[in-house]
Write a protein that holds these residues in place. Structure first.
Motif, PDB file in Angstrom:
ATOM      1  N   ARG A  36      11.745  16.407  -4.181  1.00 25.21           N
ATOM      2  CA  ARG A  36      11.133  17.148  -5.287  1.00 25.21           C
ATOM      3  C   ARG A  36      10.822  16.220  -6.470  1.00 25.21           C
ATOM      4  O   ARG A  36       9.766  16.315  -7.096  1.00 25.21           O
ATOM      5  N   GLN A  37      11.753  15.336  -6.767  1.00 24.14           N
ATOM      6  CA  GLN A  37      11.548  14.414  -7.889  1.00 24.14           C
ATOM      7  C   GLN A  37      10.368  13.493  -7.624  1.00 24.14           C
ATOM      8  O   GLN A  37       9.565  13.216  -8.533  1.00 24.14           O
ATOM      9  N   GLU A  38      10.246  13.034  -6.393  1.00 25.18           N
ATOM     10  CA  GLU A  38       9.138  12.138  -6.081  1.00 25.18           C
ATOM     11  C   GLU A  38       7.809  12.888  -6.106  1.00 25.18           C
ATOM     12  O   GLU A  38       6.797  12.374  -6.605  1.00 25.18           O
ATOM     13  N   GLU A  39       7.782  14.103  -5.585  1.00 22.71           N
ATOM     14  CA  GLU A  39       6.568  14.916  -5.652  1.00 22.71           C
ATOM     15  C   GLU A  39       6.143  15.115  -7.106  1.00 22.71           C
ATOM     16  O   GLU A  39       4.956  14.998  -7.450  1.00 22.71           O
ATOM     17  N   THR A  40       7.121  15.420  -7.954  1.00 21.91           N
ATOM     18  CA  THR A  40       6.835  15.631  -9.370  1.00 21.91           C
ATOM     19  C   THR A  40       6.309  14.361 -10.023  1.00 21.91           C
ATOM     20  O   THR A  40       5.369  14.408 -10.842  1.00 21.91           O
ATOM     21  N   GLN A  74       2.727  14.327 -11.839  1.00 24.24           N
ATOM     22  CA  GLN A  74       2.710  14.023 -13.265  1.00 24.24           C
ATOM     23  C   GLN A  74       1.889  12.772 -13.580  1.00 24.24           C
ATOM     24  O   GLN A  74       1.458  12.576 -14.708  1.00 24.24           O
ATOM     25  N   ASN A  75       1.673  11.961 -12.566  1.00 25.34           N
ATOM     26  CA  ASN A  75       0.848  10.765 -12.732  1.00 25.34           C
ATOM     27  C   ASN A  75      -0.577  10.974 -12.212  1.00 25.34           C
ATOM     28  O   ASN A  75      -1.280   9.998 -11.904  1.00 25.34           O
ATOM     29  N   GLY A  76      -0.972  12.242 -12.131  1.00 21.35           N
ATOM     30  CA  GLY A  76      -2.370  12.547 -11.874  1.00 21.35           C
ATOM     31  C   GLY A  76      -2.789  12.715 -10.439  1.00 21.35           C
ATOM     32  O   GLY A  76      -3.979  12.852 -10.153  1.00 21.35           O
ATOM     33  N   ILE A  77      -1.831  12.723  -9.507  1.00 16.43           N
ATOM     34  CA  ILE A  77      -2.185  12.920  -8.100  1.00 16.43           C
ATOM     35  C   ILE A  77      -2.164  14.410  -7.803  1.00 16.43           C
ATOM     36  O   ILE A  77      -1.106  15.034  -7.720  1.00 16.43           O
ATOM     37  N   HIS A  78      -3.355  14.981  -7.619  1.00 12.88           N
ATOM     38  CA  HIS A  78      -3.452  16.413  -7.340  1.00 12.88           C
ATOM     39  C   HIS A  78      -4.212  16.696  -6.042  1.00 12.88           C
ATOM     40  O   HIS A  78      -4.463  17.847  -5.697  1.00 12.88           O
ATOM     41  N   GLY A  79      -4.573  15.638  -5.351  1.00 12.62           N
ATOM     42  CA  GLY A  79      -5.244  15.765  -4.063  1.00 12.62           C
ATOM     43  C   GLY A  79      -4.898  14.563  -3.210  1.00 12.62           C
ATOM     44  O   GLY A  79      -4.599  13.481  -3.730  1.00 12.62           O
ATOM     45  N   VAL A  80      -4.914  14.747  -1.902  1.00 10.56           N
ATOM     46  CA  VAL A  80      -4.545  13.667  -0.989  1.00 10.56           C
ATOM     47  C   VAL A  80      -5.579  13.546   0.130  1.00 10.56           C
ATOM     48  O   VAL A  80      -6.295  14.509   0.407  1.00 10.56           O
ATOM     49  N   ILE A 130       0.854  -1.191   0.000  1.00  6.00           N
ATOM     50  CA  ILE A 130       0.000   0.000   0.000  1.00  6.00           C
ATOM     51  C   ILE A 130       0.887   1.237   0.000  1.00  6.00           C
ATOM     52  O   ILE A 130       1.655   1.461   0.940  1.00  6.00           O
ATOM     53  N   ASP A 131       0.800   2.019  -1.062  1.00  7.25           N
ATOM     54  CA  ASP A 131       1.525   3.277  -1.157  1.00  7.25           C
ATOM     55  C   ASP A 131       0.539   4.409  -0.862  1.00  7.25           C
ATOM     56  O   ASP A 131      -0.569   4.430  -1.410  1.00  7.25           O
ATOM     57  N   ILE A 132       0.954   5.346  -0.005  1.00  5.93           N
ATOM     58  CA  ILE A 132       0.079   6.454   0.355  1.00  5.93           C
ATOM     59  C   ILE A 132       0.787   7.772   0.078  1.00  5.93           C
ATOM     60  O   ILE A 132       1.856   8.042   0.634  1.00  5.93           O
ATOM     61  N   VAL A 133       0.191   8.578  -0.784  1.00  2.00           N
ATOM     62  CA  VAL A 133       0.701   9.912  -1.078  1.00  2.00           C
ATOM     63  C   VAL A 133      -0.068  10.870  -0.173  1.00  2.00           C
ATOM     64  O   VAL A 133      -1.306  10.892  -0.196  1.00  2.00           O
TER      65      VAL A 133
END
Length: 220
Positions: A173-177, A181-187, A12-15
């Motif tokens: 920063r790279q991971e946030e990007t 870029q893969n569509g995660i704009h809300g958490v 389970i990955d959680i952003v």
């Protein structure tokens, strides 16, 4: 929850962000669902900044929410009361006050990145949620962050060095990007088995159903 890579372990990955109330609510719901289903799960946390342009001094939390989402003071109070009630039912105590401030969390994410290499990622993440929502600490201050790290048995002096030299800034920063870029704009954004994305705090019952579908080999 330790980070594992074993067969029969649900990945389970959680952003999320540590100043996002629905992120801790969502995790607590997920945690309850994991307990109900009895599965073995490995949780990996990933960085997301709700307010990457927030200045160092931060902003009053209520005023920030009202400005950002166009809500009224009454709506803000109702939201706090609702979150407090939901949190209480999940074993998390929100302690909102009128002088709470929204802060930049880039440093906090760098510290979490370092904590992962020390086997303390999850412990630090939970401690940061508590530090912000319960102790109302400024998570943009090095000394505060180092103190939270020390509370979960990480080396305080090394934590300060990590924050001062910014050695993990580029990786974060790279991971946030990557996620944006893969569509995660809300958490919160929860990704099961690196394939099935679930957005928002879905509730214990929904998370339980998702986990049962996945562990029974069905498509989510």
């Amino acid at each position: 929850m330790a980070d594992l890579d074993l067969e029969n372990v649900l990945q389970i990955d959680i952003v999320s962000d540590v100043v996002c109330p629905w992120c801790i609510v969502g995790f607590k719901q997920l945690e309850a669902a994991i307990a109900q289903t009895g599965v073995s799960a490995a949780v990996k946390w990933h960085p997301f900044e709700l307010n990457p342009d927030m200045p160092d001094e931060g902003e009053n939390l209520r005023e920030h929410i009202m400005r950002k989402y166009g809500t009224s003071r009454e709506q803000s109070q109702e939201a706090r009361e609702r979150l407090t009630e939901i949190g209480s039912g999940l074993g998390f105590d929100f302690r909102f006050t009128d002088d709470m401030r929204m802060v930049n969390t880039f440093k906090a994410h760098q510290l979490i990145h370092w904590a992962a290499s020390e086997g303390k990622e999850h412990a630090l993440k939970m401690a940061l949620f508590e530090a912000y929502f319960q102790a109302r600490k400024n998570l943009n201050e090095n000394e505060v962050l180092a103190g939270v790290a020390a509370a979960v048995d990480l080396d305080r002096a090394e934590a300060l060095k990590v924050l001062e030299d910014g050695r993990y800034a580029d990786q974060v920063r790279q991971e946030e990007t990557f996620w944006t870029q893969n569509g995660i704009h809300g958490v919160p954004a929860v990704i099961f088995e690196r394939r099935h994305l679930v957005s928002g705090a879905q509730g214990v019952d929904n998370y339980t159903a998702i986990i049962r579908q996945l562990t029974n080999g069905e498509a989510a």
